[in-house]
Every structure is written in structure tokens, then in C-alpha cells.
Design a protein around this motif. Structure first.
Motif: not given
Length: 294
Positions: A73, A69, A77
């Protein structure tokens, strides 16, 4: 192990089944099963226990999920920041102390007038340090005093200013002309060693076999002017910086027979760099400030 494997694994954990994960990711269910099998073979651990046609994440699977995760992420970004870079453009500009006090502010103001959405970050250091930051790609462009001798740097002259010798008003040399030999053993106030003004003076002194007593050295032009006006010694500074003190009578100018020092300023950038539109505009404003943008 790829980002694709991690995203498939996350989808299986979130949906609870490989079939549901396949639908969510718009891929075939066998592709999901194959990706999970590859992960388990790669790490040598089962990430799911399969009991009564249901999937139960293992303890090592929970560790993998936590990291997966975070990685996914961070990747998302990065994608968003890079794809939206035009909305947050930055121009990194370096400058020597002298140029930052005279030429640079007006050029940045003109540039921001043409590009109000661009952030200009300015770093002020001596010329040698700025050159190295440009070579190391830590600055996009810079304005410094020359000459420029680094072959890894491209440069364009943007201006020049004469240097003047100054002394306290009550000094015997005030308003007069001396021979260069008179500078021997005098108390001299100078810029830091890597500054261009210091280099010019040291070259002059070495060529004429002059030895002075350096009683004060500073990166601050104001500190040098204050030291001279306080009677601590003489100095040579850019005429632009001395004008106000000369008019006020805080310091006096004197001349050295046959000596004319000039400080040239340049805009620099890496030699083989392909300038983008923003950098080309800033270059134009520095080299030819009165030429309007197309």
C-alpha cells in the motif's frame, strides 16, 4: 525479497490458490509457485500448509501478510504521489528577515500570477541559516542579504538599499553629522549576530577600532525602530524600513562622516543545481521583474 514476491503472496492469500493468483496477475502458475517457494526458503518458514490440495495460511504467514499489505500500500501511494506530482507542485523559498519585509512579497505575488496552481512555501530566518538550508537542499531557492561567500552557492544580485543611522528626535546627533570616533561607547541597538546588517556594522567598527555598547539586539526591525524612538539608543537600519518613522518624526537621521553603508540582496540556489522551469521563472522574476514571461 522483492515487492514482486510480496504482491504474489498477497494475491495467493486473496484468491485462495496459486492458479487463481496467476490468472489475476497475468503470469504463469509455475512462476507463482516458484515465488512462494523462494519466500519460504528466504525466511525459513512455511507460509502455507498444503492439505488436500488446498492452501491454509500459517501463523507466520499471517504476520507476513499484514506487513506485506502495508508495504504494498505504501509503495502504491508513493507511485501515485510521484507520478501525479505536477498537479501539486511546490516551490520552497527562503528569505532573510529584511528581504521578506520588502522585496519578496511582490515577487511571490507575480510568480503566483503566472503559476496559480503552484504552492509557494516561505521560510524566514537570518541569512546564515538560510544559506545552510539551501546547501542542505531543504530550500529550492532563497533571497538573502549579501555578500555570498559560500562556494557551494550560486547567486544573482537582485537589488541594493542604503542603510541610515537613526537616533531619537531629541538626541544631540539628530539631523547632524558626526565623526565615526563619536560612536565610541554609545548605546547601540542592533540586529541579531548572524544578520547581514550586524555583519556590516561589526566590520565597520572593527576597521575603525570603535567599541559600542550593545544595549538591545533583535531579529525584529520594528522592535529596533521602537527602541530608538523610545530613547534607548541609536541604530543603523535599511533606509526602506526607516522611511515611515522618519516622516512621522518618531526617529531622526544622522550622518557619520565618510561612512556609506549599503545592503545588497541576492537570490541563491545550490551551485551545481539544474533549475527546473518553475525555478527558472522565479529566478527571472527576481533578477529582472519587468521582463515578461515568454
Amino acid at each position: 525479497m522483492t515487492l514482486r514476491h510480496l504482491k504474489i503472496f498477497i494475491a495467493v492469500c486473496d484468491t485462495g490458490s496459486m492458479t487463481a493468483a496467476a490468472k489475476e496477475l497475468f503470469i504463469a502458475q509455475p512462476a507463482v509457485s516458484f515465488a512462494i517457494a523462494e519466500m519460504e526458503n528466504y525466511y525459513g518458514h512455511k507460509v502455507f500448509n498444503r492439505i488436500s490440495n488446498r492452501l491454509y495460511i500459517t501463523e507466520v504467514g499471517k504476520v507476513l501478510l499484514r506487513h506485506a499489505r502495508q508495504i504494498a500500500a505504501q509503495f502504491d501511494d508513493m507511485e501515485a504521489e510521484v507520478r501525479n506530482w505536477n498537479s501539486a507542485e511546490i516551490l520552497r523559498v527562503g528569505s532573510s528577515v529584511s528581504v521578506s519585509s520588502t522585496f519578496l512579497p511582490g515577487r511571490i505575488k507575480a510568480f503566483q500570477g503566472e503559476h496559480p496552481g503552484v504552492t509557494v512555501q516561505v521560510s524566514v530566518k537570518n541569512s546564515a541559516e538560510i544559506e545552510q538550508l539551501v546547501v542542505n537542499d531543504q530550500l529550492d531557492m532563497a533571497l538573502i542579504d549579501g555578500p555570498i561567500i559560500n562556494r557551494l552557492i550560486a547567486c544573482h544580485k537582485v537589488g541594493a538599499s542604503g542603510m541610515v543611522f537613526i537616533c531619537p528626535p531629541e538626541h544631540p546627533w539628530a539631523g547632524g553629522t558626526i565623526e565615526i570616533s563619536d560612536l565610541n561607547n554609545c548605546s547601540f541597538i542592533v540586529r541579531e549576530r548572524e544578520s547581514m546588517e550586524r555583519r556590516l556594522l561589526e566590520k565597520l567598527f572593527q576597521h575603525n577600532k570603535i567599541k559600542v555598547n550593545v544595549v538591545w539586539q533583535s531579529i525584529s526591525i520594528d522592535a529596533i525602530l521602537n527602541a530608538v524612538s523610545s530613547g534607548l539608543g541609536v541604530a543603523a537600519v535599511s533606509g526602506v524600513f526607516a522611511e515611515e518613522r522618519l516622516r512621522a518624526g518618531a526617529v531622526s537621521q544622522f550622518h557619520v562622516q565618510g561612512v556609506h553603508l549599503s545592503r545588497e540582496s541576492f537570490i541563491i540556489y545550490p551551485q551545481n543545481k539544474a533549475l527546473d522551469d518553475l525555478e527558472q521563472d522565479f529566478l527571472r522574476l527576481c533578477v529582472d521583474p519587468f521582463h515578461p514571461s515568454p
